[in-house]
Design an enzyme around this catalytic site. Structure first.
Site, PDB file in Angstrom:
ATOM      1  N   ARG A 142       0.833  -1.201   0.000  1.00 43.91           N
ATOM      2  CA  ARG A 142       0.000   0.000   0.000  1.00 43.91           C
ATOM      3  C   ARG A 142       0.865   1.246   0.000  1.00 43.91           C
ATOM      4  O   ARG A 142       1.849   1.339   0.731  1.00 43.91           O
ATOM      5  CB  ARG A 142      -0.907   0.046   1.237  1.00 43.91           C
ATOM      6  CG  ARG A 142      -1.867   1.253   1.219  1.00 43.91           C
ATOM      7  CD  ARG A 142      -2.560   1.449   2.539  1.00 43.91           C
ATOM      8  NE  ARG A 142      -1.679   1.817   3.627  1.00 43.91           N
ATOM      9  CZ  ARG A 142      -1.165   3.046   3.813  1.00 43.91           C
ATOM     10  NH1 ARG A 142      -1.426   4.014   2.976  1.00 43.91           N
ATOM     11  NH2 ARG A 142      -0.374   3.278   4.839  1.00 43.91           N
ATOM     12  N   VAL A 143       0.489   2.179  -0.862  1.00 45.81           N
ATOM     13  CA  VAL A 143       1.021   3.535  -0.817  1.00 45.81           C
ATOM     14  C   VAL A 143      -0.181   4.456  -0.711  1.00 45.81           C
ATOM     15  O   VAL A 143      -1.310   4.056  -0.988  1.00 45.81           O
ATOM     16  CB  VAL A 143       1.897   3.887  -2.045  1.00 45.81           C
ATOM     17  CG1 VAL A 143       3.199   3.103  -2.012  1.00 45.81           C
ATOM     18  CG2 VAL A 143       1.152   3.648  -3.341  1.00 45.81           C
ATOM     19  N   SER A 144       0.052   5.707  -0.342  1.00 41.59           N
ATOM     20  CA  SER A 144      -1.065   6.607  -0.060  1.00 41.59           C
ATOM     21  C   SER A 144      -1.650   7.302  -1.268  1.00 41.59           C
ATOM     22  O   SER A 144      -2.773   7.798  -1.214  1.00 41.59           O
ATOM     23  CB  SER A 144      -0.627   7.664   0.959  1.00 41.59           C
ATOM     24  OG  SER A 144      -0.289   7.023   2.159  1.00 41.59           O
ATOM     25  N   SER A 145      -0.923   7.363  -2.378  1.00 47.90           N
ATOM     26  CA  SER A 145      -1.462   8.066  -3.542  1.00 47.90           C
ATOM     27  C   SER A 145      -1.025   7.394  -4.839  1.00 47.90           C
ATOM     28  O   SER A 145      -0.075   6.608  -4.863  1.00 47.90           O
ATOM     29  CB  SER A 145      -1.024   9.534  -3.537  1.00 47.90           C
ATOM     30  OG  SER A 145       0.376   9.623  -3.666  1.00 47.90           O
ATOM     31  N   GLN A 171       2.728   7.551  -6.098  1.00 47.19           N
ATOM     32  CA  GLN A 171       3.799   6.949  -5.311  1.00 47.19           C
ATOM     33  C   GLN A 171       4.163   5.576  -5.871  1.00 47.19           C
ATOM     34  O   GLN A 171       3.328   4.871  -6.420  1.00 47.19           O
ATOM     35  CB  GLN A 171       3.398   6.828  -3.845  1.00 47.19           C
ATOM     36  CG  GLN A 171       3.341   8.169  -3.142  1.00 47.19           C
ATOM     37  CD  GLN A 171       2.922   8.020  -1.688  1.00 47.19           C
ATOM     38  OE1 GLN A 171       1.990   7.294  -1.381  1.00 47.19           O
ATOM     39  NE2 GLN A 171       3.618   8.720  -0.810  1.00 47.19           N
TER      40      GLN A 171
END
Length: 185
Positions: free
Chosen positions: A8-11, A14
């Site tokens: 998982r990355v936030s955006s 990324q």
């Protein structure tokens, strides 16, 4: 037994390459979210939870990649362990398999609390920055991304559930809910 990766990355902009690229485990399947860890309503997380079976092991780069809330983190690990699924956090070298391990539990609670604190601090800084930018006349807010709204409406009209539409489109279920509510009004 399968080795399943959760990344998982936030955006969207990324890069996920650094996570689990050199974990030393042959991964059978990877689930990747490009969303905030503030909620567990993430399409790939939900798909991974549904996919995982007894004997599988979920591999996650670090605790804050799975959840940014201590309650969510504890709930996810408990849910997976109840199914007989182990969770391996590579950065912290912690494995949760459902066996009693007070030291692992302590570390999970401490590191989960740190992840939650980091998120709260990020949000606080963001709010402060917005207030200053508004005062300077530089902040207008972000524009709504309506690119997929027509496709979401079509899928909802075809009878598809909110969760399935979110998985199909690759968006958050809350986005589908907003489109659905707006279409009713």
């Amino acid at each position: 037994m399968q080795n399943i990766a959760y990344v998982r990355v936030s955006s969207l902009d990324q890069n996920t390459e650094r996570q689990l690229s050199d974990c030393g485990v042959a991964l059978d399947k990877t689930f990747t979210d490009k969303l905030s860890g503030a909620t567990t309503e993430r399409p790939e997380l939900l798909a991974m939870l549904d996919y995982a079976r007894e004997g599988d092991c979920i591999h996650v780069h670090s605790i804050d990649r799975l959840a940014r809330s201590l309650v969510d983190l504890q709930g996810l690990i408990s849910q997976l362990n109840t199914k007989g699924v182990a969770v391996h956090f590579h950065k912290e070298s912690l494995v949760f398999s459902g066996d009693a391990n007070p030291m692992n539990d302590l570390l999970l609670n401490m590191l989960g609390a740190v992840a939650q604190f980091e998120r709260a601090t990020i949000l606080e800084r963001q709010r402060e920055g917005i207030v200053k930018a508004k005062a300077a006349g530089k902040y207008k807010g972000r524009k709504a991304n309506t690119a997929n709204h027509d496709q979401i409406k079509k899928l909802l009209d075809s009878g598809m559930s909110v969760r399935k539409v979110a998985l199909e489109i690759g968006c958050n279920p809350s986005t589908v809910q907003r489109v659905k509510a707006k279409a009713r009004s």
